[in-house]
Write an enzyme that holds these catalytic residues in place. Sequence first.
Site, PDB file in Angstrom:
ATOM      1  N   HIS A 365      -0.672  -7.786  -7.177  1.00  0.00           N
ATOM      2  CA  HIS A 365       0.069  -8.030  -5.941  1.00  0.00           C
ATOM      3  C   HIS A 365       0.615  -9.442  -5.835  1.00  0.00           C
ATOM      4  O   HIS A 365       1.643  -9.668  -5.213  1.00  0.00           O
ATOM      5  CB  HIS A 365      -0.768  -7.612  -4.736  1.00  0.00           C
ATOM      6  CG  HIS A 365      -0.755  -6.121  -4.595  1.00  0.00           C
ATOM      7  ND1 HIS A 365      -1.696  -5.326  -5.189  1.00  0.00           N
ATOM      8  CD2 HIS A 365       0.154  -5.294  -4.029  1.00  0.00           C
ATOM      9  CE1 HIS A 365      -1.395  -4.052  -4.950  1.00  0.00           C
ATOM     10  NE2 HIS A 365      -0.275  -4.011  -4.254  1.00  0.00           N
ATOM     11  N   CYS A 677       9.581   3.256  -3.747  1.00  0.00           N
ATOM     12  CA  CYS A 677       9.406   1.865  -3.303  1.00  0.00           C
ATOM     13  C   CYS A 677       8.550   1.060  -4.276  1.00  0.00           C
ATOM     14  O   CYS A 677       8.195  -0.075  -4.005  1.00  0.00           O
ATOM     15  CB  CYS A 677       8.817   1.796  -1.900  1.00  0.00           C
ATOM     16  SG  CYS A 677       7.165   2.484  -1.783  1.00  0.00           S
TER      17      CYS A 677
END
Length: 762
Positions: A365, A677
């Site tokens: 992330h 996405c």
Amino acid sequence: MLSLLRRITQEVTAAQSLSAALDIIVRRVRRAMRAEVCSIYLVDTNTQEYVLMATRGLNADMAGNISLKADEGLVSLVGRRAEPVNLEDAHIHPSFHYLKGTGEERYRSFLGVPIIHHRQVLGVLVVQHEDKRRFDEGEEAFLITLSAQLAGVIAHAEATGAITNLSPNAIPSGSDFRYKGIPGSSGVAIGRGVVVFPPADLDVIPDRISTDPEEDIQDFYQALDAVRQDIRRASNRISQHLSADEKALFDVYLKILDDNSIAGEVVRKIQEGNWAQGALRQVIQAHIQQFNRMDDPYLRERASDLRDLGRRILSHLQEKAPNLSERFSEPSIIIGEELTASMLGEIPIDKIKGLVSVMGSGNSHVAILARAMGIPTVMGALDLPYAQLDKVDLIVDGYLGKVYTYPSEALIENYQQIVDEERQLEEEYETLKDLPCETLDGRRLSLYVNTGLSADIARSLDRGAEGIGLYRTEVPFMVRDRFPTEAEQVVIYRQQLEGFAPAPVTVRTLDIGGDKALPYFPINEANPFLGWRGIRVTLDHLEIFMAQIRAMIKASAGLHNLKIMLPMISNVAEVEEALALIRRAYAEVKEEGYDVKMPQVGVMIEIPAAVYQVNELAELVDFLSVGSNDLTQYLLAVDRNNPRVADLYNSFHPSVLRALYSIVDQVRDEGVGLSVCGEMAGDPMGAILLMAMGYDVLSMSSTSLPKVKAVIRNISMGQAQAMLDEVMKLSHAEAVTQTMTRLMREANIERLIRPSKTNNVD
Ligand code: PEP
Ligand code: MG
């Protein structure tokens, strides 16, 4: 046996240079196996010869001066076969080759095992005896185990050996040391390194040049004194509950602190140029090594006392040190053993030129955040001697995943050209802002953005985003030291919803777990990506879920552009339960008098189970959004965060492509919204294939958006479908990317994606 192996590995890991590491290995192995000779040969990658690097038993003067050709001798036979060779009498073996001057003629028995790291033979570890006798199975197994454990350490020492020995004052420049990592976010950064590290962890303290040794020495003595007082206080406080033996432990601590050898050594290291924290780390680690080497278990235990004391002194020293944000006077390249989103949150964005993380991978992330912010990033640079790179000149190549330390003028010039070309590309992208994302033959795609930071809003609008396809709410949760309240969340979400209104904003419920930890809500699991993550956590904590949903709905008052998305859905029941709660929250907010409409609700398709139930899920919700990052991870069983298996993580793997294709096929006539996405949507190659499959909404970082638009506007749907047809026949991921690269070059669209020089800078 296990403790012996562990001790040898620990000692080797702590060695200050490659030659010291090799020397420890031959010395310790010879003793442990009671062999007469132990030697290490390493492969010279230029000549492929096996160079004798260290020995105990043979003539040590020959180390570094003698080698065997790639097809010469028993050592190279071990290397070629990548298997052990165990002989009673080496002299009669046809491959035996006598190395003159080593004194090897006396030794008859031979056991050689390969040293293999990531499928590559780095060298051979050999033990020998004078008398003719085969090494037994146990001895062979011991050497194989040791070699497997040491291979990574040797690879690391080899890669970093060039500079690990430097004192902070001796900085070479113009040497182009190169380290390989994983591309995290494209782009090039040229600048100085600043090493960041979590507090009170002695092992990650970098070496750094002391700016004022006198002051550092004073600080160190003060810290020492403060720890002494802490211990005395602790000892007095609990002394009545302790036996004499136990009380004596406190005295041991005090003795260690008073013992001038440790304090004196730290002071000496500071006088030699290191700052106080670095000097403390060096001295404490060296002493821990000594204790670890001792055979007496009581004395070995003292290593943990020392570690504890080291940490205590460090935290007092760190209290005096300036905090992270004060350390950035100029834009820098941030380096850390494991960079996290919360660390990034502490540094002003305009002070970050580039990022390098030793741990983590391209889909961690922190890398996703870096892409959102357009910061060149390299992840998984496992061999980087990061602790020695504070204030060192660096180049970060986020295209190829490389880091250069001490770059030469010539290399800087090469990379500067790429930076200039990037700027030109950016200017070209500017002109696309208000143009539709439409193929040459009129197929219209909607390009949305993935966001998480409030800074993303202006950036995304500026780049022509048509909505938010994924707002990762965990980001504002990560940069706090407690859960944000419902009211605080309303303010955060309102910013996004208002910034984009009337365009849709897809807000995802909290997706913590995996590699996204909240500092104030630790989740410790052996297998975090398969554990308590995303919807699983929030459905177990209704107070968190309901506050978040209510905040989202309140934030949409009067705007009516909210879409709610649920992450990590693996079954229908989770969706049913979440939908009931969302309806309840909506009714509550409405009753409170807010002008709101029931938002559209969607789920992420990112777990293989959801791919096979996509129709049932589609019946329940308004939209589906494919999370290709996790879908790739779970389909291929490859941790998206682990640099060791990063080569296996590939969203262009035929199985991933087939899963993506099957999702569109299954819901084509369902009338449900469908988008992607994951990061694949922001990769121009991925965007072409997804469009050809039938996806017409793609959500990506604002940095990727203009690139994708530029490519789509220069290709026809027919061309894209032909490309898809061709790659769907292939069975290897690499073949898919190679074929696509060729087809994109032939279609003259590759030039729109990246500066032309990125493949041949050195
Ligand atoms: C995904 O998994 O593709 C995704 C978009 O979600 P995240 O990267 O936040 O897990
Ligand atoms: Mg995901």
